[in-house]
Design a protein around this motif. Structure first.
Motif, PDB file in Angstrom:
ATOM      1  N   VAL A  75      81.789  34.667  10.104  1.00  0.00           N
ATOM      2  CA  VAL A  75      81.787  33.630  11.148  1.00  0.00           C
ATOM      3  C   VAL A  75      83.224  33.290  11.548  1.00  0.00           C
ATOM      4  O   VAL A  75      83.580  33.285  12.733  1.00  0.00           O
ATOM      5  CB  VAL A  75      81.061  32.352  10.657  1.00  0.00           C
ATOM      6  N   MET A  76      84.061  33.030  10.557  1.00  0.00           N
ATOM      7  CA  MET A  76      85.417  32.570  10.838  1.00  0.00           C
ATOM      8  C   MET A  76      86.304  33.683  11.386  1.00  0.00           C
ATOM      9  O   MET A  76      87.326  33.402  12.014  1.00  0.00           O
ATOM     10  CB  MET A  76      86.019  31.939   9.574  1.00  0.00           C
ATOM     11  N   TRP A 105      84.917  31.496  17.131  1.00  0.00           N
ATOM     12  CA  TRP A 105      84.709  30.374  16.216  1.00  0.00           C
ATOM     13  C   TRP A 105      85.785  29.307  16.467  1.00  0.00           C
ATOM     14  O   TRP A 105      85.503  28.115  16.455  1.00  0.00           O
ATOM     15  CB  TRP A 105      84.755  30.838  14.752  1.00  0.00           C
ATOM     16  N   GLY A 119      86.205  26.178  14.587  1.00  0.00           N
ATOM     17  CA  GLY A 119      85.030  25.299  14.648  1.00  0.00           C
ATOM     18  C   GLY A 119      84.900  24.541  15.962  1.00  0.00           C
ATOM     19  O   GLY A 119      83.943  23.803  16.188  1.00  0.00           O
ATOM     20  N   TYR A 138      84.058  25.212  19.183  1.00  0.00           N
ATOM     21  CA  TYR A 138      83.474  26.129  20.167  1.00  0.00           C
ATOM     22  C   TYR A 138      82.362  25.474  20.974  1.00  0.00           C
ATOM     23  O   TYR A 138      81.686  26.148  21.740  1.00  0.00           O
ATOM     24  CB  TYR A 138      82.923  27.367  19.460  1.00  0.00           C
ATOM     25  N   PRO A 161      80.514  31.514  18.128  1.00  0.00           N
ATOM     26  CA  PRO A 161      80.907  32.789  17.498  1.00  0.00           C
ATOM     27  C   PRO A 161      79.686  33.654  17.214  1.00  0.00           C
ATOM     28  O   PRO A 161      79.314  33.885  16.061  1.00  0.00           O
ATOM     29  CB  PRO A 161      81.597  32.334  16.203  1.00  0.00           C
ATOM     30  N   ALA A 189      76.897  27.720  13.952  1.00  0.00           N
ATOM     31  CA  ALA A 189      77.795  28.439  13.039  1.00  0.00           C
ATOM     32  C   ALA A 189      78.470  27.503  12.034  1.00  0.00           C
ATOM     33  O   ALA A 189      78.641  27.850  10.864  1.00  0.00           O
ATOM     34  CB  ALA A 189      78.848  29.208  13.833  1.00  0.00           C
ATOM     35  N   ASN A 190      78.864  26.322  12.474  1.00  0.00           N
ATOM     36  CA  ASN A 190      79.499  25.391  11.534  1.00  0.00           C
ATOM     37  C   ASN A 190      78.503  24.893  10.483  1.00  0.00           C
ATOM     38  O   ASN A 190      78.870  24.682   9.328  1.00  0.00           O
ATOM     39  CB  ASN A 190      80.125  24.210  12.281  1.00  0.00           C
TER      40      ASN A 190
END
Lengths: 363, 363
Positions: free
Chosen positions: B189-190, B195, B198, B200, B206, B261-262
């Motif tokens: 993810v990162m 991303w 974080g 986004y 992402p 994602a986060n």
């Protein structure tokens, strides 16, 4: 033992896909001396991310060969007795022709224009190398993981040119799970914008994607138990990071410096495509019918990436036709990495097997 | 059964890290009727990527609840007898407060400014929800995987507020291997430039990194055998792609539409941090000392992500102090997914266990 990589070039190499590479480079190293009858040559085949330096200390980098604990004077592959050869695979990035090589037609790196390659193609290049060294018949081909696939491929592709095969921690074909792990790695590489369709040789390589791919790999190379012993739940950096996280990040980032992302794609694909049964067109027994080599098959109890049942499938197929095959499942906690680190019993098995094969070949 | 998500808000929630969230939202669903004594309430806790819809058909999307085969009239969690509650976890992205929620201090999404959360924090929010529904003591908390961690956490955190715990396919703490798989997902993810630390929520998420993370997840949820049965080495699209590749790509890309994602980062971290022994400060036996609940522990033979030995550790720790615990390792080929699909025997175990607990609670 100080070692050095040698380079040779062949005019052309015909590939399974119909394409002919010309010319094609092959990087290799040799250890020990070829006897006058040329009957003591052993080809050692490397795993996915290996290279031609199987043994010794590289005189420039000081790096040890990936199977140094198995190859050398008095070791399993005894260089006082045998002439050991290891070459970088076709599609690799350590001196043999691969996607990072210059395409003579365009004078630019092949990138994704590199043709799809197979295990048979890799073996075909090795055969050319062996011939160029004046060797008609190898005493043995030996390797673990993808190296084991090459050993199997040699036995069916050139049965008259190899007396013995030692496939270790390997399979006659990838399972869905093995394909899946490789596919995740490929997707991680290709998800990195720096990959840029494989055209990154004048820019920066897809370092983050390749690092993620390598992290997945490292998990599959270890066992649940060996990770527990090595890392447990220990933390570092003020308790913020688990040691296993820190290890994986380090190994991931380090990999980028020594491996080409496009080679990652091509070689993992070759592994996935490898299937002695030609996708079920024939049984494994039929596929191994023509093999006249002796076999020593080794697997490890905690290897869940190449589980023992896959080695046993090979052994059962060989036994069904009364092929000469010895099999041993060695006890180990090291997972798939065991073939690189569990030296003791593996050495004894290999040593005895080679001695007997050598005797038979020089009768 | 048509279902609908309900939303409630609490003024504040104190977190383990010292931060207080205020306010905090909680999305939940309920099935069946609460009896007058309020002794028939069961909290069902979802796994990593689950949500508040444990059962029924969503009236908007037509989607079935993630444990619909276990919850309903006549089913294991019999809604003719019990009042079943399921809430989206703290840190999630399906209606409960998480990193995508607006930070009241900045009026922008929390992103990586969201505080680190723990399994205890998730359970603390669930406790508030239960209290707000007027329930003093739950008949049971039940869940698989991360849901099982919550069930265990309930038993040690609120022993007086839960009569029975049903942790399924879970562990009292992640092994190095389990942390490693989560870490690979987080790194994927990162590694995605989208991303953006974080941040986004006004750009694009992402998607590629999250898809790779999800692909890794899916491999670990299935067994070697279930992947072989489902995909084998079958190919599609002119033999160019293995079915397993196509499946993983699809599931990966699909996940992006339904998951933040986060949240992926925060929830997997909470799982990794979860450790009933407080990183070895106490034995598991001591950690479970205070639990006065009855336990039904279930694991599955082919689950290699949460292997049976981890359930057995919990069972052994409970038995050492004569806790009331039943354990069953169910035969299944489905790997970790088994807790979602192997309904038959699991239902019988749960049904009998709940009936006995209910009888004891209403004596």
């Amino acid at each position: 033992m100080e070692v050095e990589t040698q380079y040779t070039q062949f005019d052309s190499l015909n590939l399974d896909c119909g394409v002919t590479l010309n010319p094609v480079d092959c990087a290799y190293q040799t250890y020990g001396q070829l006897n006058t009858n040329k009957t003591n040559a052993i080809l050692v085949t490397h795993a996915f991310s290996g290279d031609a330096q199987a043994a010794g200390i590289d005189k420039d980098t000081g790096q040890k060969g990936w199977w140094d604990n198995m190859i050398g004077p008095g070791r399993a592959f005894d260089t006082d007795k045998y002439f050991v050869i290891c070459s970088n695979v076709l599609g690799g990035c350590k001196g043999s022709t691969g996607p990072a090589s210059l395409d003579p037609a365009t004078h630019r790196p092949y990138g994704m224009g590199f043709p799809v390659i197979t295990m048979a193609d890799m073996v075909r290049l090795q055969k050319k190398l062996i011939e160029s060294l004046g060797i008609k018949k190898l005493l043995a081909v030996a390797g673990g993981s993808m190296g084991g696939m090459q050993a199997l491929q040699w036995a069916v592709q050139y049965p008259d040119a190899v007396a013995a095969a030692i496939p270790i921690a390997t399979t006659a074909r990838h399972s869905a799970q093995q394909i899946a792990f490789n596919e995740v790695g490929r997707q991680a590489v290709m998800a990195d914008p720096d990959w840029n369709g494989g055209e990154y040789y004048i820019g920066r390589p897809p370092a983050r994607g390749l690092a993620v791919a390598r992290m997945v790999g490292h998990i599959t190379y270890m066992s649940d138990e060996s990770m527990r012993q090595k890392f447990g739940r220990r933390t570092r950096e003020n308790d913020d990071i688990f040691e296993v996280e820190s290890y994986l990040r380090y190994r991931g980032s380090q990999f980028v410096d020594r491996f080409d992302a496009n080679s990652y794609l091509y070689i993992t694909k070759a592994m996935d495509l490898f299937d002695l049964t030609h996708n079920g067109d024939m049984t494994l027994t039929a596929a191994l019918e023509s093999a006249t080599t002796r076999f020593l098959v080794i697997s490890f109890t905690s290897d869940w990436l190449y589980p023992s049942y896959q080695s046993q499938e090979i052994v059962n197929a060989l036994r069904r036709r009364n092929h000469d095959v010895a099999y041993c499942e060695l006890e180990s906690n090291y997972g798939h990495d065991a073939f690189l680190v569990e030296v003791k019993e593996q050495s004894e098995l290999v040593r005895g097997f080679l001695a007997k094969t050598f005797k038979g070949m020089n009768r």
